[in-house]
Design an enzyme around this catalytic site. Structure first.
Site, PDB file in Angstrom:
ATOM      1  N   ARG A   1      35.319  33.784 -25.539  1.00 19.22           N
ATOM      2  CA  ARG A   1      34.307  33.324 -26.641  1.00 19.22           C
ATOM      3  C   ARG A   1      34.514  33.120 -27.845  1.00 19.22           C
ATOM      4  NH1 ARG A   1      30.172  35.813 -27.845  1.00 19.22           N
ATOM      5  NH2 ARG A   1      28.767  33.922 -28.214  1.00 19.22           N
TER       6      ARG A   1
ATOM      7  N   GLY B   1      19.483  34.797 -20.310  1.00 19.50           N
ATOM      8  CA  GLY B   1      20.750  35.241 -19.911  1.00 19.50           C
ATOM      9  C   GLY B   1      21.337  36.171 -20.962  1.00 19.50           C
ATOM     10  N   ARG B   2      21.650  35.540 -21.726  1.00 20.14           N
ATOM     11  CA  ARG B   2      22.460  36.242 -23.083  1.00 20.14           C
ATOM     12  C   ARG B   2      21.588  37.748 -23.431  1.00 20.14           C
ATOM     13  NH1 ARG B   2      26.166  34.272 -26.388  1.00 20.14           N
ATOM     14  NH2 ARG B   2      25.212  32.117 -25.815  1.00 20.14           N
TER      15      ARG B   2
ATOM     16  N   CYS C   1      49.183  34.401 -24.137  1.00 24.83           N
ATOM     17  CA  CYS C   1      50.259  33.595 -24.986  1.00 24.83           C
ATOM     18  C   CYS C   1      49.536  32.492 -25.770  1.00 24.83           C
ATOM     19  CB  CYS C   1      51.394  33.046 -23.988  1.00 24.83           C
ATOM     20  SG  CYS C   1      52.350  34.501 -23.599  1.00 24.83           S
ATOM     21  N   GLU C   2      48.681  32.704 -26.504  1.00 21.92           N
ATOM     22  CA  GLU C   2      48.053  31.644 -27.434  1.00 21.92           C
ATOM     23  C   GLU C   2      47.680  32.297 -28.998  1.00 21.92           C
ATOM     24  OE1 GLU C   2      46.660  28.488 -26.717  1.00 21.92           O
ATOM     25  OE2 GLU C   2      47.507  28.581 -24.679  1.00 21.92           O
TER      26      GLU C   2
ATOM     27  N   GLY D   1      17.980  31.112 -24.101  1.00 25.16           N
ATOM     28  CA  GLY D   1      18.551  30.759 -25.636  1.00 25.16           C
ATOM     29  C   GLY D   1      18.213  31.822 -26.619  1.00 25.16           C
TER      30      GLY D   1
ATOM     31  N   TYR E   1      34.251  29.449 -29.119  1.00 23.56           N
ATOM     32  CA  TYR E   1      33.419  28.951 -29.968  1.00 23.56           C
ATOM     33  C   TYR E   1      33.231  29.852 -31.164  1.00 23.56           C
ATOM     34  CZ  TYR E   1      30.559  30.180 -26.158  1.00 23.56           C
ATOM     35  OH  TYR E   1      29.944  30.681 -24.977  1.00 23.56           O
TER      36      TYR E   1
HETATM   37  C1  LIG Z   1      22.449  28.793 -20.246  1.00 21.56           C
HETATM   38  C2  LIG Z   1      21.210  28.455 -19.513  1.00 21.56           C
HETATM   39  C3  LIG Z   1      20.275  29.500 -19.897  1.00 21.56           C
HETATM   40  C4  LIG Z   1      20.438  30.844 -20.578  1.00 21.56           C
HETATM   41  O1  LIG Z   1      20.898  30.795 -21.925  1.00 21.56           O
HETATM   42  P1  LIG Z   1      20.979  32.166 -22.675  1.00 21.56           P
HETATM   43  O2  LIG Z   1      21.552  31.691 -24.255  1.00 21.56           O
HETATM   44  O3  LIG Z   1      22.334  32.953 -22.104  1.00 21.56           O
HETATM   45  O4  LIG Z   1      19.644  33.018 -22.684  1.00 21.56           O
HETATM   46  C5  LIG Z   1      18.909  29.311 -19.338  1.00 21.56           C
HETATM   47  N1  LIG Z   1      18.682  28.024 -18.785  1.00 21.56           N
HETATM   48  C6  LIG Z   1      19.521  27.162 -18.813  1.00 21.56           C
HETATM   49  C7  LIG Z   1      19.009  25.774 -18.113  1.00 21.56           C
HETATM   50  C8  LIG Z   1      20.789  27.265 -19.149  1.00 21.56           C
HETATM   51  O5  LIG Z   1      21.735  26.333 -18.910  1.00 21.56           O
END
Ligand SMILES: *Cc1c(COP(=O)(O)O)cnc(C)c1O
Length: 433
Positions: free
Chosen positions: A326, A288-289, A357-358, A245, A330
């Site tokens: 995205r 991740g992000r 087509c949206e 996150g 959101y």
């Molecule tokens: C989506 C997710 C992440 C990664 O979140 P990011 O915002 O992409 O860093 C990590 N752990 C869990 C359990 C997730 O669902």
């Protein structure tokens, strides 16, 4: 990260490659991933987290961008991965990702996925409900394997981010609610099983976070439970997983270094562990992000330009919601540039729209471009490396674009573009017609 994007002789470069030329060579729409852009946050984490705190691990959340090439980079860097489906695990298996470095998570793992994970011998299964236990035990017996188990809990804190990407609040489909009657029997069952090894607790608060208050609130609640488990079951939690996150920069956000979140969390965890009387659990994070978002950009070719006098000017591109959902999903915001007019004055406000087509198929609403922008120009949108390719769809039967990896002026396919034949390959005319 900014140093990966450069402007030379009026053109946009990314990790040493001319984006206008890249678009002409590989075709558009095209996802571009920078090797150095992926490496940079991983190196920061190695230095400020893994090397600094005993037992610390980083498990990249695959769902942000899952490809064989990405796993290969992570393998080379020694990073763990978190997967949430049999499909992600399959790709990891394809590159022989070390099984013990894979964590399997997900709020509704199917029996087949649990079987696959145990067969491969993943390092952790992150438990998200009581009903998973018999399925895991069945697979453990079948393959004669022990499994390390981390339990995902819902700390009940609300993070300040878009409501659709909040995951840690009580009313959530993710995690196990914190109630003694629910959690304690689950953990006791794991501890008592000869096939399972209880590792610890996991939380994931939400995504695109820039403050550490929700992380600290969540961790405090996790540590309350570490305390309860010690007192009531005499179980010392070995690992605490803080989730992912960490915020990435899309437009004008200021990205925080990982240590801004992690150092105060480690201080808190050490202090609380001392009070509880257990060794400080090993910390795990699942970004991740923040690893891949800024390492990616998307290239499009400009098509039709429509000026609705006194209202708006629309610039159409050859991609859109199929490669970047995205915005529609959101209200995500992006920045970008006309790659072949990177030094011209941006004096014209336009709306960049896709070809799907949206009406919600818009990529940027009030975007400044040079007034000379015309059909055939190359438009780049920045920070599209996370949740772009991984959420791509075949809407309108448009092929999913390819991904090119760029590295110090060199480029190569990471994912080849889909063909029409591949879109239709599983379609059959039913024999009852
Ligand atoms: C989506 C997710 C992440 C990664 O979140 P990011 O915002 O992409 O860093 C990590 N752990 C869990 C359990 C997730 O669902």
């Amino acid at each position: 990260m900014d140093n990966l994007r450069e402007i030379k002789e009026g053109k946009l470069y990314f990790d040493g490659c001319d984006m206008t030329e890249l678009a002409r060579t590989y075709g558009t729409p095209l996802y571009v991933m920078s090797y150095n852009g992926i490496r940079e946050p991983l190196e920061e984490l190695q230095r400020d987290f893994v090397d600094k705190y005993p037992g610390a691990r980083v498990a990249y959340a695959s769902k942000a961008f899952c490809t064989k090439g990405m796993y290969e980079i992570l393998k080379q860097m020694g990073t763990d991965v978190e997967v949430v489906s049999g499909g992600e695990l399959y790709v990891a298996e394809q590159v022989n990702f070390p099984p013990e470095k894979v964590e399997f998570n997900g709020n509704n793992k199917t029996p087949a996925e649990i079987d696959q994970a145990v067969r491969y011998g993943v390092g952790r299964i992150i438990l998200d409900g009581l009903q998973e236990i018999p399925l895991i035990l069945e697979a453990c017996k079948k393959y004669d394997r022990k499994m390390k188990i981390t339990v995902r809990i819902t700390p009940g804190v609300a993070a300040s981010t878009h409501d659709y990407i909040v995951t840690g609040k009580l009313d959530s489909k993710f995690g196990i609610p914190l109630e003694r009657e629910v959690l304690l029997p689950i953990i006791k069952q794991i501890v008592d099983s000869e096939y399972l090894e209880f590792m610890g607790l996991q939380m994931h608060i939400g995504s695109q976070l820039f403050e550490n208050d929700a992380f600290l609130d969540g961790l405090n609640i996790v540590m309350d439970w570490v305390d309860i488990l010690k007192k009531e079951l005499d179980v010392a939690v070995k690992e605490v997983d803080f989730g992912g996150g960490f915020g990435a920069r899309y437009t004008d956000e200021v990205r925080k270094p990982y240590r801004f979140f992690l150092d105060p969390m480690m201080d808190l965890m050490k202090k609380r562990s001392e009070e509880i009387g257990i060794p400080c659990p090993a910390p795990v994070i699942e970004p991740g992000r923040s690893i891949v978002a800024e390492a990616g950009l998307t290239l499009y070719t400009v098509g039709q330009i429509k000026e609705i006098k006194g209202v708006r000017k629309y610039i159409s591109i050859d991609g859109g919601m199929g490669d970047n959902i995205r915005v529609g999903l959101y209200q995500a915001e992006y920045d970008g540039i006309v790659a072949n007019r990177a030094e011209e004055e941006k004096d014209d406000k336009v709306c960049v729209c896709g070809r799907y087509c949206e009406s919600t198929d818009i990529i940027m609403t009030d975007f400044m471009v040079p007034h000379t922008t015309k059909m055939g120009d190359i438009l780049a949108t920045f920070s599209t490396g996370a949740y772009g390719f991984s959420m791509a769809s075949n809407y309108n039967n448009n092929p999913i674009p390819g991904v090119v990896l760029v590295r110090d002026g060199k480029s190569a396919w990471m994912v080849k573009p889909q063909t029409y034949a591949q879109i239709a390959q599983n379609q059959v005319i039913p024999d009852i017609l």
